[in-house]
Design a protein around this motif. Structure first.
Motif, PDB file in Angstrom:
ATOM      1  N   THR A 123      16.166 -23.692  31.950  1.00 62.88           N
ATOM      2  CA  THR A 123      16.382 -25.151  31.889  1.00 62.88           C
ATOM      3  C   THR A 123      17.671 -25.212  32.549  1.00 62.88           C
ATOM      4  OG1 THR A 123      17.425 -24.780  29.793  1.00 62.88           O
ATOM      5  CG2 THR A 123      15.227 -25.665  29.925  1.00 62.88           C
ATOM      6  N   THR A 124      17.576 -26.527  33.145  1.00 60.25           N
ATOM      7  CA  THR A 124      18.874 -27.180  33.983  1.00 60.25           C
ATOM      8  C   THR A 124      19.271 -28.625  33.557  1.00 60.25           C
ATOM      9  OG1 THR A 124      17.613 -28.042  35.743  1.00 60.25           O
ATOM     10  CG2 THR A 124      18.215 -25.686  35.962  1.00 60.25           C
ATOM     11  N   SER A 125      20.376 -28.738  33.863  1.00 54.32           N
ATOM     12  CA  SER A 125      20.942 -30.118  33.943  1.00 54.32           C
ATOM     13  C   SER A 125      22.087 -30.247  34.823  1.00 54.32           C
ATOM     14  CB  SER A 125      21.601 -30.477  32.533  1.00 54.32           C
ATOM     15  OG  SER A 125      22.657 -29.994  32.406  1.00 54.32           O
ATOM     16  N   GLU A 126      22.569 -31.431  34.912  1.00 52.51           N
ATOM     17  CA  GLU A 126      23.644 -31.579  36.007  1.00 52.51           C
ATOM     18  C   GLU A 126      24.594 -30.605  36.176  1.00 52.51           C
ATOM     19  OE1 GLU A 126      25.974 -35.701  37.734  1.00 52.51           O
ATOM     20  OE2 GLU A 126      25.595 -35.304  35.427  1.00 52.51           O
ATOM     21  N   ILE A 127      25.177 -30.182  34.893  1.00 53.52           N
ATOM     22  CA  ILE A 127      26.230 -29.172  35.109  1.00 53.52           C
ATOM     23  C   ILE A 127      25.999 -27.927  34.272  1.00 53.52           C
ATOM     24  CG2 ILE A 127      27.972 -31.263  35.269  1.00 53.52           C
ATOM     25  CD1 ILE A 127      28.743 -30.447  32.410  1.00 53.52           C
ATOM     26  N   LYS A 128      24.870 -27.390  34.283  1.00 54.86           N
ATOM     27  CA  LYS A 128      24.689 -26.403  33.542  1.00 54.86           C
ATOM     28  C   LYS A 128      23.205 -25.603  34.008  1.00 54.86           C
ATOM     29  CE  LYS A 128      21.444 -26.547  30.103  1.00 54.86           C
ATOM     30  NZ  LYS A 128      21.143 -27.611  28.981  1.00 54.86           N
ATOM     31  N   ILE A 129      23.045 -24.642  33.863  1.00 50.47           N
ATOM     32  CA  ILE A 129      21.721 -23.699  34.055  1.00 50.47           C
ATOM     33  C   ILE A 129      21.710 -22.792  32.979  1.00 50.47           C
ATOM     34  CG2 ILE A 129      20.285 -22.389  35.513  1.00 50.47           C
ATOM     35  CD1 ILE A 129      21.936 -23.289  37.711  1.00 50.47           C
ATOM     36  N   SER A 130      20.542 -22.648  32.097  1.00 53.15           N
ATOM     37  CA  SER A 130      20.263 -21.886  31.108  1.00 53.15           C
ATOM     38  C   SER A 130      18.951 -21.046  31.287  1.00 53.15           C
ATOM     39  CB  SER A 130      20.156 -22.551  29.907  1.00 53.15           C
ATOM     40  OG  SER A 130      21.282 -23.121  29.330  1.00 53.15           O
ATOM     41  N   VAL A 131      19.000 -19.766  30.775  1.00 53.40           N
ATOM     42  CA  VAL A 131      17.846 -18.755  30.975  1.00 53.40           C
ATOM     43  C   VAL A 131      17.893 -18.251  29.689  1.00 53.40           C
ATOM     44  CG1 VAL A 131      18.026 -18.392  33.691  1.00 53.40           C
ATOM     45  CG2 VAL A 131      19.162 -16.820  32.011  1.00 53.40           C
ATOM     46  N   LEU A 132      16.420 -17.925  29.293  1.00 45.30           N
ATOM     47  CA  LEU A 132      16.226 -17.302  28.179  1.00 45.30           C
ATOM     48  C   LEU A 132      15.949 -15.626  28.779  1.00 45.30           C
ATOM     49  CD1 LEU A 132      16.122 -18.060  25.507  1.00 45.30           C
ATOM     50  CD2 LEU A 132      13.522 -18.646  25.550  1.00 45.30           C
ATOM     51  N   ILE A 133      16.354 -14.746  28.081  1.00 43.24           N
ATOM     52  CA  ILE A 133      16.050 -13.087  28.480  1.00 43.24           C
ATOM     53  C   ILE A 133      15.848 -12.581  27.250  1.00 43.24           C
ATOM     54  CG2 ILE A 133      17.526 -13.602  30.638  1.00 43.24           C
ATOM     55  CD1 ILE A 133      19.873 -12.020  29.081  1.00 43.24           C
ATOM     56  N   ASP A 134      15.638 -11.281  27.224  1.00 44.81           N
ATOM     57  CA  ASP A 134      15.507 -10.110  26.179  1.00 44.81           C
ATOM     58  C   ASP A 134      16.951 -10.154  25.779  1.00 44.81           C
ATOM     59  OD1 ASP A 134      12.955  -9.717  25.876  1.00 44.81           O
ATOM     60  OD2 ASP A 134      13.156  -7.913  27.587  1.00 44.81           O
ATOM     61  N   ARG A 135      17.127 -10.042  24.392  1.00 42.73           N
ATOM     62  CA  ARG A 135      18.326  -9.822  23.767  1.00 42.73           C
ATOM     63  C   ARG A 135      19.153  -8.685  24.248  1.00 42.73           C
ATOM     64  NH1 ARG A 135      17.655 -10.851  18.026  1.00 42.73           N
ATOM     65  NH2 ARG A 135      17.094 -12.784  18.700  1.00 42.73           N
ATOM     66  N   LYS A 136      18.548  -7.607  24.593  1.00 45.23           N
ATOM     67  CA  LYS A 136      19.099  -6.382  24.775  1.00 45.23           C
ATOM     68  C   LYS A 136      19.937  -6.372  25.973  1.00 45.23           C
ATOM     69  CE  LYS A 136      15.252  -4.218  26.687  1.00 45.23           C
ATOM     70  NZ  LYS A 136      13.940  -3.591  25.989  1.00 45.23           N
ATOM     71  N   TYR A 137      19.754  -7.495  26.912  1.00 45.38           N
ATOM     72  CA  TYR A 137      20.322  -7.636  28.180  1.00 45.38           C
ATOM     73  C   TYR A 137      21.495  -8.430  28.061  1.00 45.38           C
ATOM     74  CZ  TYR A 137      16.412  -4.767  29.896  1.00 45.38           C
ATOM     75  OH  TYR A 137      15.693  -3.815  30.084  1.00 45.38           O
ATOM     76  N   MET A 138      21.730  -9.128  27.083  1.00 46.30           N
ATOM     77  CA  MET A 138      22.512 -10.376  26.972  1.00 46.30           C
ATOM     78  C   MET A 138      23.999 -10.177  27.387  1.00 46.30           C
ATOM     79  SD  MET A 138      23.590 -12.725  23.738  1.00 46.30           S
ATOM     80  CE  MET A 138      25.200 -11.818  23.774  1.00 46.30           C
ATOM     81  N   GLU A 139      24.654  -8.866  26.950  1.00 40.65           N
ATOM     82  CA  GLU A 139      26.068  -8.748  27.230  1.00 40.65           C
ATOM     83  C   GLU A 139      26.033  -8.348  29.092  1.00 40.65           C
ATOM     84  OE1 GLU A 139      24.764  -7.523  24.254  1.00 40.65           O
ATOM     85  OE2 GLU A 139      26.278  -8.208  22.960  1.00 40.65           O
ATOM     86  N   LEU A 140      24.989  -7.558  29.382  1.00 37.54           N
ATOM     87  CA  LEU A 140      24.739  -7.197  30.958  1.00 37.54           C
ATOM     88  C   LEU A 140      24.686  -8.585  31.658  1.00 37.54           C
ATOM     89  CD1 LEU A 140      24.444  -4.906  32.934  1.00 37.54           C
ATOM     90  CD2 LEU A 140      21.832  -5.085  32.489  1.00 37.54           C
ATOM     91  N   ALA A 141      23.975  -9.595  31.235  1.00 32.96           N
ATOM     92  CA  ALA A 141      23.637 -10.787  31.876  1.00 32.96           C
ATOM     93  C   ALA A 141      24.889 -11.252  31.996  1.00 32.96           C
ATOM     94  CB  ALA A 141      22.684 -11.517  31.386  1.00 32.96           C
ATOM     95  N   VAL A 142      25.736 -11.559  31.024  1.00 32.35           N
ATOM     96  CA  VAL A 142      26.973 -12.424  30.684  1.00 32.35           C
ATOM     97  C   VAL A 142      27.821 -11.782  31.775  1.00 32.35           C
ATOM     98  CG1 VAL A 142      29.089 -12.828  29.578  1.00 32.35           C
ATOM     99  CG2 VAL A 142      26.833 -13.170  28.490  1.00 32.35           C
ATOM    100  N   GLN A 143      28.149 -10.348  31.829  1.00 26.23           N
ATOM    101  CA  GLN A 143      29.068  -9.825  32.717  1.00 26.23           C
ATOM    102  C   GLN A 143      28.522  -9.849  34.126  1.00 26.23           C
ATOM    103  OE1 GLN A 143      32.058  -8.077  31.560  1.00 26.23           O
ATOM    104  NE2 GLN A 143      32.303  -8.677  33.866  1.00 26.23           N
ATOM    105  N   ALA A 144      27.341  -9.570  34.488  1.00 26.19           N
ATOM    106  CA  ALA A 144      26.873 -10.188  35.756  1.00 26.19           C
ATOM    107  C   ALA A 144      27.162 -11.284  36.297  1.00 26.19           C
ATOM    108  CB  ALA A 144      25.502  -9.682  35.760  1.00 26.19           C
ATOM    109  N   LEU A 145      27.021 -12.310  35.603  1.00 28.31           N
ATOM    110  CA  LEU A 145      27.260 -13.584  35.984  1.00 28.31           C
ATOM    111  C   LEU A 145      28.812 -13.982  36.271  1.00 28.31           C
ATOM    112  CD1 LEU A 145      24.257 -15.365  33.778  1.00 28.31           C
ATOM    113  CD2 LEU A 145      24.536 -15.071  36.259  1.00 28.31           C
ATOM    114  N   HIS A 146      29.346 -13.413  35.218  1.00 25.15           N
ATOM    115  CA  HIS A 146      31.016 -13.736  35.368  1.00 25.15           C
ATOM    116  C   HIS A 146      31.299 -12.881  36.749  1.00 25.15           C
ATOM    117  CE1 HIS A 146      35.194 -13.513  33.858  1.00 25.15           C
ATOM    118  NE2 HIS A 146      34.887 -14.349  33.183  1.00 25.15           N
TER     119      HIS A 146
END
Ligand code: ADP
Ligand code: ASP
Ligand code: MG
Length: 411
Positions: free
Chosen positions: A380-403
């Motif tokens: 989902t997106t809005s003017e100032i954010k983009i969100s994705v739903l992913i498997d929970r086991k990849y959450m930390e990995l995704a946060v770090q990758a995006l950071h």
């Protein structure tokens, strides 16, 4: 005399020693000439324990009794803080929500503040009281029942008091020294921000960054409360922490200011619902009535008049959602072949007001997740954010990758 609001979160009042430490900070502000309103949370872990007791006793509990139980943690710390201040010869007394009275609506478990009369407290300050200690998180409904403001609600109590009393500032003392580009517990190279815009903080909070409750940011924005987040453990200095302020007061304008995540999500799919006018209303009406907070929604293209409808909601509302859907099916309002609940998902979001003027943020985000081999389930997106739903086991990995991908560690 100027009034100052100081809020201490659960870890900052977790033991008698920490309450003493917090009280010393309050004492310094009194010495600086402020009349202080202190808002306290329950000792850390206490509210979770109380919520657990309620759920164990009654899975589909009466929300009024939930509030009666869950609000009690704050009563203890308010009294202890007042006693600690009195021991330091600072004139102080405690107030529970109903004594103020902090008047809310009747939405138990997630009540909204309607009014905070100040006359009562003003009179006590006029008599020489220096510190009013208020139990955060709680209020009283028009029916005279105890209400709570939703988890993390003491932040909102604090900002609401600051607005009602025209306080010079609202200081939120917590266990981190400010607002970071992402949760410093998840990314070791998260960077502390000196300032963050209200809009960004609002999105980060609503997307899972629990450093401030979303409602508190909304209120601060609306009533122009000077809001600061700082650590109750570090040595104090005037420039400590993060100031939440207007967009115009911020120099840097990166496309992405921060990454937020929410671990406790669930993805629910209604398989084979009739694709006809009114179907969305027939599904989401009963969910709303059951108090399910639906977030993302995706409807598949239909085949032969049937479609799948997917939505996300907090994982602890799955049973409630299932009950609501079964009820709607039993009454003939909707038909579906199956309701599939995926309780192993997490939501990861990037937020930034710079997105309004920078193109290509979504593409970079998706490429970065692809490079880590992470599959996106819903977007989902809005003017100032983009969100994705992913498997929970990849959450930390995704946060770090995006950071890393948006180079948030660099100022
Ligand atoms: P309190 O009990 O003081 O209210 P909370 O636990 O509610 O504290 O909020 C503080 C926590 O918020 C931090 O310990 C941190 O793990 C988390 N957090 C999540 N996102 C962020 C962020 N972007 N910046 C700072 N802290 C964050
Ligand atoms: N004690 C409540 C909670 O844990 C309120 C708060 O701490 O802000 O949610
Ligand atoms: Mg909190």
């Amino acid at each position: 005399m100027t009034r100052l609001v100081m809020k201490f979160g659960g870890t900052s009042v977790a033991t008698l020693d920490r309450i003493k430490r917090a009280a010393k900070r309050v004492g310094r502000e009194v010495a600086n000439g402020h009349e202080v309103i202190v808002i306290v949370s329950a000792m850390s872990g206490k509210t979770n324990e109380l919520v657990g007791w309620v759920n164990e006793t009654s899975p589909f509990y009466d929300a009024r009794e939930y509030d009666a139980v869950v609000s009690s943690g704050e009563n203890v710390t308010a009294g202890l803080m007042a006693l600690t201040l009195q021991e330091m010869d600072i004139p102080a007394r405690s107030w529970q929500g109903w004594q103020v009275p902090l008047i809310t609506n009747g939405a138990h478990g997630a009540a909204r503040i309607e009014e905070i009369p100040t006359a009562n407290m003003d009179a006590k300050f006029a008599e020489g009281m220096k510190v009013a200690v208020v139990a955060g998180f709680q209020g009283i409904s028009p029916e005279g029942r105890i209400t709570t403001l939703g988890r993390g609600g003491s932040d909102t109590t604090a900002v609401a008091f600051a607005a009602a009393h025209g306080a010079v500032r609202c200081d939120i003392y917590t266990d981190v020294d400010g607002v970071y580009t992402t949760d410093p517990r998840v990314s070791s190279n998260a960077r502390k921000l000196d300032r963050i815009a209200f809009e960004e903080m609002l999105e980060l909070a609503s997307l899972g960054a629990k450093v401030l409750q979303t409602r508190s940011v909304e209120l601060a924005m609306r009533f122009k409360v000077k809001l600061r987040v700082l650590s109750s453990f570090d040595e104090y200095d005037e420039t400590a922490g993060t100031l939440v302020c207007d967009e115009e007061e911020i120099m840097e304008s990166k496309a992405v200011a921060g990454v937020a995540f929410s671990r406790d999500e669930a993805k629910m799919t209604l398989i084979s619902v009739a694709d006809k006018p009114g179907i969305a209303a027939a599904i989401f009406g009963p969910l709303a009535e059951a108090g399910v907070n639906v977030d993302m929604i995706v409807q598949n293209i239909s085949e032969e008049g049937r479609t799948d409808m997917t939505f996300s909601c907090p994982v602890d509302q799955v049973k409630r959602a299932e009950k609501a859907m079964e009820g709607a099916r039993a009454s003939g309002a909707i038909e579906y072949s199956e309701l599939v609940a995926d309780t192993n998902v997490a939501k990861v979001s990037v937020v930034g007001i710079g997105m309004r003027s920078h193109a290509g943020v979504a593409a970079r985000m998706f490429q970065s997740l692809r490079d880590e081999g992470i599959n996106i389930k819903v977007i989902t997106t809005s003017e100032i954010k983009i969100s994705v739903l992913i498997d929970r086991k990849y959450m930390e990995l995704a946060v770090q990758a995006l950071h890393d991908c948006f180079e948030l560690e660099k100022a």
